[in-house]
Motif scaffolding. Structure first.
Motif, PDB file in Angstrom:
ATOM      1  N   GLN A   1      -4.290  -1.533 -24.128  1.00 39.56           N
ATOM      2  CA  GLN A   1      -3.351  -1.627 -23.008  1.00 39.56           C
ATOM      3  C   GLN A   1      -2.281  -2.681 -23.275  1.00 39.56           C
ATOM      4  OE1 GLN A   1      -3.211   0.413 -20.347  1.00 39.56           O
ATOM      5  NE2 GLN A   1      -4.911   1.569 -21.222  1.00 39.56           N
TER       6      GLN A   1
ATOM      7  N   GLU B   1     -11.652   2.087 -10.005  1.00 41.82           N
ATOM      8  CA  GLU B   1     -10.833   3.058 -10.738  1.00 41.82           C
ATOM      9  C   GLU B   1     -10.047   3.937  -9.785  1.00 41.82           C
ATOM     10  OE1 GLU B   1     -13.464   3.675 -14.835  1.00 41.82           O
ATOM     11  OE2 GLU B   1     -13.934   4.864 -13.043  1.00 41.82           O
ATOM     12  N   LEU B   2     -10.660   4.334  -8.688  1.00 40.91           N
ATOM     13  CA  LEU B   2      -9.968   5.163  -7.697  1.00 40.91           C
ATOM     14  C   LEU B   2      -8.779   4.433  -7.077  1.00 40.91           C
ATOM     15  CD1 LEU B   2     -12.975   6.848  -5.846  1.00 40.91           C
ATOM     16  CD2 LEU B   2     -11.350   7.944  -7.396  1.00 40.91           C
ATOM     17  N   LEU B   3      -8.857   3.100  -7.050  1.00 40.70           N
ATOM     18  CA  LEU B   3      -7.786   2.297  -6.462  1.00 40.70           C
ATOM     19  C   LEU B   3      -6.706   1.924  -7.468  1.00 40.70           C
ATOM     20  CD1 LEU B   3      -9.912  -0.037  -4.165  1.00 40.70           C
ATOM     21  CD2 LEU B   3      -8.508   1.919  -3.476  1.00 40.70           C
ATOM     22  N   GLY B   4      -6.868   2.382  -8.723  1.00 46.53           N
ATOM     23  CA  GLY B   4      -5.781   2.217  -9.674  1.00 46.53           C
ATOM     24  C   GLY B   4      -6.000   1.263 -10.826  1.00 46.53           C
ATOM     25  N   THR B   5      -7.218   0.752 -11.008  1.00 46.83           N
ATOM     26  CA  THR B   5      -7.451  -0.092 -12.176  1.00 46.83           C
ATOM     27  C   THR B   5      -7.462   0.771 -13.447  1.00 46.83           C
ATOM     28  OG1 THR B   5      -9.853   0.159 -12.113  1.00 46.83           O
ATOM     29  CG2 THR B   5      -8.915  -1.624 -10.814  1.00 46.83           C
ATOM     30  N   VAL B   6      -7.313   0.116 -14.587  1.00 43.74           N
ATOM     31  CA  VAL B   6      -7.452   0.825 -15.854  1.00 43.74           C
ATOM     32  C   VAL B   6      -8.897   1.314 -15.969  1.00 43.74           C
ATOM     33  CG1 VAL B   6      -7.387   0.604 -18.365  1.00 43.74           C
ATOM     34  CG2 VAL B   6      -5.648  -0.534 -16.956  1.00 43.74           C
TER      35      VAL B   6
ATOM     36  N   ARG C   1       2.893  -2.416 -14.715  1.00 48.17           N
ATOM     37  CA  ARG C   1       1.902  -1.563 -15.358  1.00 48.17           C
ATOM     38  C   ARG C   1       1.924  -1.853 -16.851  1.00 48.17           C
ATOM     39  NH1 ARG C   1       4.492   2.586 -12.458  1.00 48.17           N
ATOM     40  NH2 ARG C   1       4.967   3.731 -14.362  1.00 48.17           N
TER      41      ARG C   1
ATOM     42  N   ASP D   1       0.826  -1.206   0.000  1.00 50.84           N
ATOM     43  CA  ASP D   1       0.000   0.000   0.000  1.00 50.84           C
ATOM     44  C   ASP D   1       0.858   1.251   0.000  1.00 50.84           C
ATOM     45  OD1 ASP D   1      -2.205  -1.667   0.183  1.00 50.84           O
ATOM     46  OD2 ASP D   1      -2.234  -1.590   2.367  1.00 50.84           O
ATOM     47  N   THR D   2       0.462   2.206  -0.824  1.00 49.63           N
ATOM     48  CA  THR D   2       1.133   3.516  -0.835  1.00 49.63           C
ATOM     49  C   THR D   2       0.175   4.646  -0.466  1.00 49.63           C
ATOM     50  OG1 THR D   2       0.686   3.730  -3.204  1.00 49.63           O
ATOM     51  CG2 THR D   2       2.807   2.797  -2.569  1.00 49.63           C
TER      52      THR D   2
END
Length: 265
Positions: free
Chosen positions: A165, A195-200, A134, A99-100
């Motif tokens: 992608q 999406e907020l958690l970093g998915t495409v 990524r 986690d960052t």
């Protein structure tokens, strides 16, 4: 091990329980491969190494891959955990930053850990070391050069985003296996949270299609889209898929049947 797969692989991401129990037995006959998280989102759970050990001892038909987070352990602690895991029949490790958000200190560097574990392979029983990537060719190439032996890219919500992608990864002949992480798009709020958690990011078209459906039909549509993503991933050269973001109860109960039924249909 995931580095030696010669057929399409389905992997379930699972969170260990918060307290020791026998829930790992529910995986038997349901999943053949699992990716075990390491206190994701900073929520304390049973050690993934201990959970994986119960799986290897009690359910030999299930192959666990342990997530190794560099957030909470330094290099000595990680090597100690890996040595103990090898003694319990665990042979697959997936090194992540952890986690960052919110901002937290990290006690080890994930590149350094991969290098260290690859060196350790010369002196220990056989095991494999993977990393995330990524959808960027430079990152995949850099991590291949580092020595990572398998990769997980994603997650993806929308099958329409997968082709563009994947082009950014620039697969080359002889690359280590790359698995695709995917999350079924069950509802618009679910998609936006992912999406907020970093998915495409999903396309507006997918969100509009979900929103136009009655609430009781949206979950089935999400499974359909996930199955379509899996099919396209196979065609594009991935080694398999990792189902992410689902509750353990979903994975071992109706979710497994929903998923496999669509793949067989």
């Amino acid at each position: 091990m995931l580095t030696g797969v010669n057929e399409w692989v389905h992997i379930a991401e699972v969170n260990p329980p918060q307290l020791p129990d026998m829930s790992h037995r529910e995986l038997e006959g349901v999943w053949g491969n699992v990716l075990i998280t390491d206190n994701v989102m900073g929520k304390i759970r049973v050690s993934p190494y201990a959970f994986a050990a119960r799986i290897t001892h009690d359910i030999p038909s299930v192959h666990p891959t342990v997530v190794v987070s560099t957030r909470d352990r330094n290099i000595l602690a990680i090597e100690s955990e890996v040595r103990g895991a090898l003694g319990n029949g665990i042979d697959s490790f997936f090194v992540v930053i952890g986690d960052t958000v919110p901002a937290v200190d990290h006690l080890a560097d994930h590149y350094e850990i991969v290098e260290h574990l690859r060196t350790l392979q010369e002196h220990m029983p056989a095991f494999e070391v993977g990393m995330p990537t990524r959808f960027r060719k430079w990152q995949l190439r850099r991590r291949i050069d580092l020595g990572a032996q398998f990769f997980i890219a994603g997650p993806i919500l929308d099958p329409e985003t997968l082709g563009p992608q994947t082009e950014k990864l620039g697969f080359e002949e002889g690359d280590p296996p790359v698995f695709l992480a995917l999350i079924p798009p069950f509802s618009v709020p679910w998609v936006e949270r992912a999406e907020l958690l970093g998915t495409v990011a999903a396309t507006n078209g997918l969100k509009e299609r979900i929103a136009a459906l009655p609430a009781e039909e949206q979950r089935a549509f999400g499974w359909d889209q996930a199955a379509l993503t899996s099919q396209r991933a196979k065609e594009l050269g991935y080694a398999g898929v990792v189902l992410m973001g689902l509750k353990y109860s979903t994975l071992v109960n109706g979710g497994a049947a929903d998923w496999k039924g669509r793949l067989e249909g």
